[in-house]
Design a protein around this motif. Structure first.
Motif, PDB file in Angstrom:
ATOM      1  N   LEU A  32       0.782  -1.515  -0.035  1.00 24.87           N
ATOM      2  CA  LEU A  32       0.362   0.565  -0.646  1.00 24.87           C
ATOM      3  C   LEU A  32       0.694   1.400   0.237  1.00 24.87           C
ATOM      4  O   LEU A  32       0.677   2.398  -0.747  1.00 24.87           O
ATOM      5  CB  LEU A  32      -1.201   0.101   1.300  1.00 24.87           C
ATOM      6  N   ASP A  36       0.718   4.193  -2.369  1.00 18.77           N
ATOM      7  CA  ASP A  36       0.496   5.760  -2.266  1.00 18.77           C
ATOM      8  C   ASP A  36       2.041   6.395  -2.809  1.00 18.77           C
ATOM      9  O   ASP A  36       1.870   7.474  -3.586  1.00 18.77           O
ATOM     10  CB  ASP A  36       0.429   5.798  -0.914  1.00 18.77           C
ATOM     11  N   VAL A  62      -8.579   7.916   0.176  1.00 19.57           N
ATOM     12  CA  VAL A  62      -8.884   6.672   0.008  1.00 19.57           C
ATOM     13  C   VAL A  62      -9.509   6.061   0.908  1.00 19.57           C
ATOM     14  O   VAL A  62      -9.704   6.253   1.850  1.00 19.57           O
ATOM     15  CB  VAL A  62      -7.771   5.680   0.477  1.00 19.57           C
ATOM     16  N   GLU A  64     -11.487   2.593   0.122  1.00 15.78           N
ATOM     17  CA  GLU A  64     -11.110   1.484   0.106  1.00 15.78           C
ATOM     18  C   GLU A  64     -10.058   0.868  -0.548  1.00 15.78           C
ATOM     19  O   GLU A  64      -9.655   1.815  -1.961  1.00 15.78           O
ATOM     20  CB  GLU A  64     -12.581   1.243  -0.725  1.00 15.78           C
ATOM     21  N   SER A  65      -9.131  -0.034  -0.507  1.00 24.03           N
ATOM     22  CA  SER A  65      -8.407  -0.804  -0.966  1.00 24.03           C
ATOM     23  C   SER A  65      -8.269  -2.550  -1.097  1.00 24.03           C
ATOM     24  O   SER A  65      -8.603  -2.756   0.278  1.00 24.03           O
ATOM     25  CB  SER A  65      -6.698  -0.699  -0.835  1.00 24.03           C
ATOM     26  N   THR A 111      -7.776   0.423  -5.603  1.00 22.80           N
ATOM     27  CA  THR A 111      -8.552   1.878  -5.088  1.00 22.80           C
ATOM     28  C   THR A 111      -9.360   2.836  -4.989  1.00 22.80           C
ATOM     29  O   THR A 111      -9.075   2.960  -6.532  1.00 22.80           O
ATOM     30  CB  THR A 111      -7.129   2.454  -4.275  1.00 22.80           C
ATOM     31  N   TYR A 113     -10.498   6.325  -4.908  1.00 24.10           N
ATOM     32  CA  TYR A 113     -10.171   7.722  -3.942  1.00 24.10           C
ATOM     33  C   TYR A 113     -11.761   8.470  -4.540  1.00 24.10           C
ATOM     34  O   TYR A 113     -12.460   8.054  -5.401  1.00 24.10           O
ATOM     35  CB  TYR A 113      -9.441   7.725  -4.852  1.00 24.10           C
TER      36      TYR A 113
END
Length: 143
Positions: A32, A36, A62, A64-65, A111, A113
């Motif tokens: 992660l 990023d 964010v 959800e990932s 992800t 956003y």
């Protein structure tokens, strides 16, 4: 039929020793961090810098990932994080990341956003000029 996706950026990186766990594999949360880092490269490619994106009245957070680990990465591996726009909504976007080693996808990350106003951090639709920058990377649907 869909045309092959065009990455917004392809960010190279080399796995550092401290990013690995006791098994000698990249610790899961570090993927992660790679994602990023790649999103900041997206902002650099589209707007010049993170600060320039903020100046245009937009930031993203964010929501959800989801990660899928396909093969382990280890210390000193040379990786590439490829970033693809999957979906552009009114106040959000979905970005797909592929973490690649030697042409093989090791990890897939999706992800979501949410666009926010940088001053208030409240959800807000991005300016049209920002949408246009992202929209150029939407997958092309063939007839």
């Amino acid at each position: 039929m869909t045309e092959p996706r065009k990455p917004i950026v392809e960010m190279p990186l080399r796995v550092r020793y401290h990013e690995c766990d006791g098994q000698g594999i990249v610790f899961n949360a570090n993927y992660l961090a790679y994602v990023d880092m790649a999103m900041f490269e997206v902002e650099r490619a589209l707007f010049g810098s993170h600060e320039a994106a903020l100046a245009r009245g937009v930031d993203v957070v964010v929501a959800e990932s989801n990660l899928r680990y396909r093969a382990p990465c280890r210390y000193d591996d040379e990786l590439v994080v490829a970033v693809f726009l999957n979906h552009l909504g009114t106040t959000s976007l979905i970005v797909d990341f592929e973490i690649i080693r030697g042409g093989d996808v090791c990890t897939e990350v999706k992800t979501r956003y949410v666009f926010v106003d940088p001053a208030t951090l409240k959800k807000a639709a991005p300016p049209a000029s920002v949408r246009e920058e992202y929209a150029a990377f939407l997958p092309v649907q063939a007839d």
